[in-house]
Scaffold this motif. Sequence first.
Motif, PDB file in Angstrom:
ATOM      1  N   UNK A  39       0.845  -1.196   0.000  1.00 29.52           N
ATOM      2  CA  UNK A  39       0.000   0.000   0.000  1.00 29.52           C
ATOM      3  C   UNK A  39       0.883   1.251   0.000  1.00 29.52           C
ATOM      4  N   UNK A  40       0.244   2.445  -0.042  1.00 27.82           N
ATOM      5  CA  UNK A  40       1.064   3.654  -0.020  1.00 27.82           C
ATOM      6  C   UNK A  40       0.601   4.645   1.035  1.00 27.82           C
ATOM      7  N   UNK A  41       1.556   5.422   1.539  1.00 30.51           N
ATOM      8  CA  UNK A  41       1.242   6.429   2.559  1.00 30.51           C
ATOM      9  C   UNK A  41       0.993   7.776   1.893  1.00 30.51           C
ATOM     10  N   UNK A  42       0.031   8.501   2.444  1.00 26.69           N
ATOM     11  CA  UNK A  42      -0.289   9.850   1.972  1.00 26.69           C
ATOM     12  C   UNK A  42       0.797  10.810   2.461  1.00 26.69           C
ATOM     13  N   UNK A  43       1.272  11.653   1.571  1.00 24.18           N
ATOM     14  CA  UNK A  43       2.333  12.621   1.900  1.00 24.18           C
ATOM     15  C   UNK A  43       1.784  13.984   2.286  1.00 24.18           C
ATOM     16  N   UNK A  44       0.597  14.306   1.789  1.00 22.80           N
ATOM     17  CA  UNK A  44       0.118  15.689   1.861  1.00 22.80           C
ATOM     18  C   UNK A  44      -0.279  16.116   3.274  1.00 22.80           C
ATOM     19  N   UNK A  45      -0.584  15.148   4.150  1.00 17.30           N
ATOM     20  CA  UNK A  45      -0.986  15.469   5.528  1.00 17.30           C
ATOM     21  C   UNK A  45      -0.117  14.674   6.489  1.00 17.30           C
ATOM     22  N   UNK A  46       0.044  15.209   7.694  1.00 17.91           N
ATOM     23  CA  UNK A  46       0.961  14.589   8.656  1.00 17.91           C
ATOM     24  C   UNK A  46       0.317  14.516  10.035  1.00 17.91           C
ATOM     25  N   UNK A  47       0.938  13.763  10.917  1.00 18.25           N
ATOM     26  CA  UNK A  47       0.608  13.850  12.337  1.00 18.25           C
ATOM     27  C   UNK A  47       1.193  15.148  12.894  1.00 18.25           C
ATOM     28  N   UNK A  48       0.984  15.359  14.202  1.00 16.24           N
ATOM     29  CA  UNK A  48       1.296  16.682  14.761  1.00 16.24           C
ATOM     30  C   UNK A  48       1.408  16.624  16.275  1.00 16.24           C
ATOM     31  N   UNK A  49       2.107  17.624  16.822  1.00 18.14           N
ATOM     32  CA  UNK A  49       2.033  17.829  18.265  1.00 18.14           C
ATOM     33  C   UNK A  49       0.614  18.246  18.626  1.00 18.14           C
ATOM     34  N   UNK A  50       0.240  18.017  19.880  1.00 23.16           N
ATOM     35  CA  UNK A  50      -1.128  18.329  20.342  1.00 23.16           C
ATOM     36  C   UNK A  50      -1.083  18.503  21.855  1.00 23.16           C
ATOM     37  N   UNK A  51      -2.092  19.177  22.409  1.00 28.33           N
ATOM     38  CA  UNK A  51      -2.181  19.270  23.873  1.00 28.33           C
ATOM     39  C   UNK A  51      -2.808  20.571  24.301  1.00 28.33           C
ATOM     40  N   UNK A  52      -2.012  21.653  24.253  1.00 27.28           N
ATOM     41  CA  UNK A  52      -2.573  22.967  24.578  1.00 27.28           C
ATOM     42  C   UNK A  52      -3.305  23.537  23.373  1.00 27.28           C
ATOM     43  N   UNK A  75      -0.309  10.781  16.269  1.00 32.61           N
ATOM     44  CA  UNK A  75       0.263  10.018  15.155  1.00 32.61           C
ATOM     45  C   UNK A  75      -0.900   9.527  14.312  1.00 32.61           C
ATOM     46  N   UNK A  76      -0.820   9.741  12.992  1.00 33.85           N
ATOM     47  CA  UNK A  76      -2.013   9.426  12.186  1.00 33.85           C
ATOM     48  C   UNK A  76      -1.697   9.039  10.749  1.00 33.85           C
ATOM     49  N   UNK A  77      -1.260   7.785  10.549  1.00 34.75           N
ATOM     50  CA  UNK A  77      -1.045   7.325   9.179  1.00 34.75           C
ATOM     51  C   UNK A  77      -2.340   7.305   8.367  1.00 34.75           C
ATOM     52  N   UNK A  78      -2.250   7.811   7.140  1.00 33.13           N
ATOM     53  CA  UNK A  78      -3.322   7.742   6.152  1.00 33.13           C
ATOM     54  C   UNK A  78      -2.777   6.883   5.025  1.00 33.13           C
ATOM     55  N   UNK A  79      -3.478   5.789   4.711  1.00 33.22           N
ATOM     56  CA  UNK A  79      -2.920   4.763   3.828  1.00 33.22           C
ATOM     57  C   UNK A  79      -3.883   4.471   2.684  1.00 33.22           C
ATOM     58  N   UNK A  80      -3.347   4.537   1.461  1.00 30.04           N
ATOM     59  CA  UNK A  80      -4.158   4.255   0.271  1.00 30.04           C
ATOM     60  C   UNK A  80      -3.860   2.862  -0.262  1.00 30.04           C
ATOM     61  N   UNK A  81      -4.908   2.189  -0.726  1.00 23.52           N
ATOM     62  CA  UNK A  81      -4.712   0.878  -1.347  1.00 23.52           C
ATOM     63  C   UNK A  81      -3.995   1.031  -2.686  1.00 23.52           C
ATOM     64  N   UNK A  85      -2.242   4.416  -5.258  1.00 24.00           N
ATOM     65  CA  UNK A  85      -1.124   5.361  -5.181  1.00 24.00           C
ATOM     66  C   UNK A  85      -1.283   6.374  -4.059  1.00 24.00           C
ATOM     67  N   UNK A  86      -0.200   7.107  -3.751  1.00 19.49           N
ATOM     68  CA  UNK A  86      -0.207   8.025  -2.603  1.00 19.49           C
ATOM     69  C   UNK A  86      -0.903   9.367  -2.839  1.00 19.49           C
ATOM     70  N   UNK A  87      -1.242   9.682  -4.101  1.00 22.63           N
ATOM     71  CA  UNK A  87      -1.737  11.033  -4.380  1.00 22.63           C
ATOM     72  C   UNK A  87      -3.170  11.229  -3.915  1.00 22.63           C
ATOM     73  N   UNK A  88      -3.440  12.422  -3.430  1.00 24.16           N
ATOM     74  CA  UNK A  88      -4.788  12.770  -2.954  1.00 24.16           C
ATOM     75  C   UNK A  88      -5.210  14.112  -3.551  1.00 24.16           C
ATOM     76  N   UNK A  89      -6.513  14.342  -3.549  1.00 23.83           N
ATOM     77  CA  UNK A  89      -7.088  15.579  -4.086  1.00 23.83           C
ATOM     78  C   UNK A  89      -8.072  16.124  -3.053  1.00 23.83           C
ATOM     79  N   UNK A  90      -8.020  17.440  -2.832  1.00 18.01           N
ATOM     80  CA  UNK A  90      -9.002  18.081  -1.951  1.00 18.01           C
ATOM     81  C   UNK A  90     -10.158  18.583  -2.809  1.00 18.01           C
ATOM     82  N   UNK A  91     -11.374  18.191  -2.440  1.00 22.77           N
ATOM     83  CA  UNK A  91     -12.551  18.547  -3.238  1.00 22.77           C
ATOM     84  C   UNK A  91     -12.935  20.024  -3.070  1.00 22.77           C
ATOM     85  N   UNK A  92     -13.921  20.433  -3.880  1.00 20.80           N
ATOM     86  CA  UNK A  92     -14.419  21.819  -3.931  1.00 20.80           C
ATOM     87  C   UNK A  92     -14.823  22.390  -2.578  1.00 20.80           C
ATOM     88  N   UNK A  93     -15.290  21.506  -1.676  1.00 18.51           N
ATOM     89  CA  UNK A  93     -15.725  22.009  -0.366  1.00 18.51           C
ATOM     90  C   UNK A  93     -14.551  22.490   0.485  1.00 18.51           C
TER      91      UNK A  93
END
Length: 249
Positions: free
Chosen positions: A159-172, A200-206, A208-216
Motif C-alpha cells: 500500500x502507499x502512505x499519503x504525503x500531503x498530511x501529517x501527524x502533529x504535536x497536540x495538547x494545549x 500520530x495518524x497514518x493515512x494509507x491508500x490501497x 497510489x499516494x496522491x490525494x485531491x481536496x474537493x471543492x468544499x
Amino acid sequence: MILIKSKEEIDRIADACRIVAETIEELRGYVSAGISTKELEEIAEGMIRKRGGAPAFKGYRGYPSSICASVNDQVIHGIPSELRLKEGDIIGIDIGVYYKGFYGDAAVTLPVGRVSELAERLLRVTEGALNAGIDKAREGNRVSDISSVVQGHVESNGFSVVRMFTGHGIGKFLHEEPQVPNFGPPGKGPRLRSGMTLALEPMVNAGGPDVVVLEDGWTTVTRDGSLSAHFEHTIAVTGEEVRVLTKAG
Ligand code: MF3
Ligand code: CO
C-alpha cells in the motif's frame, strides 16, 4: 517551538483523550448499513457534550462539523452529510475533543458489515503501521524514526502512505509542532523528549499516494479512486513506556 508538558498537564490531556476514546468506542455500535454520517455526527457530539467536552474540530479553520467521517476513497476530512452507509463500505471516523483547556484527537477506520478482503487488509495494515509508529515514540529517538517505520510497514504490504498530511504535536492546541510525516528516512527531525504529546495518524491508500481536496475545501480523496484508511492516537513520550492516551479502557 515544541511544547513540553508536565506530568500534570499530560494527565489533563489524558482526560480529553478519554472522552475521545469513549466516544469512538460507543460510536462503533452505531456504524452499520443505513445510518447517515450526519446521524453519526449528531450521536458523537451528544456523547462528547454529555462528558463535559466540546468538539474540537467544529469551527476550526472554518471546518463545519463535530467529527470527520470519510467513506471508502475519502482519505480524511469527510464532512458528515445525508450519505448513508452501505454494507461493504469502510468509514474513517476522526474525533477531536477540547476539555478544560486541553485537546485529544484520535481516529479509527471501521468496516460496515462484511467488507472485501482488500478492505480488511487495508484496515489491518494501517492500524499496524500506527502501532509500529507508536512503538518508536521513545525518548532519544527522532521524529522521523516514527515516519520511517510507518512507511516501511505500509509499503512492505503493497500500500502507499499519503504525503500531503501529517501527524502533529497536540495538547494545549489542536495542532502544535512538530509535524510527524508518515514517510521519510529514519534519524531526522527533532529528538523525542519526555513530555512531548503527539497525534500520530497514518493515512494509507490501497493504490497510489496522491490525494485531491474537493471543492468544499476539506474532503480529501484518493486521486486514483482507491480505498483509503486512517488510524490515529494521541500519545505521550515519557521516560519509560509510551502512554497511548486515546486507548479505550
Ligand atoms: N485529526 C485531524 C487533524 O488533526 C482532523 C482535523 S479536522 C479539522 O488534523 F477540521 F479540525 F481540521
Ligand atoms: Co490529528
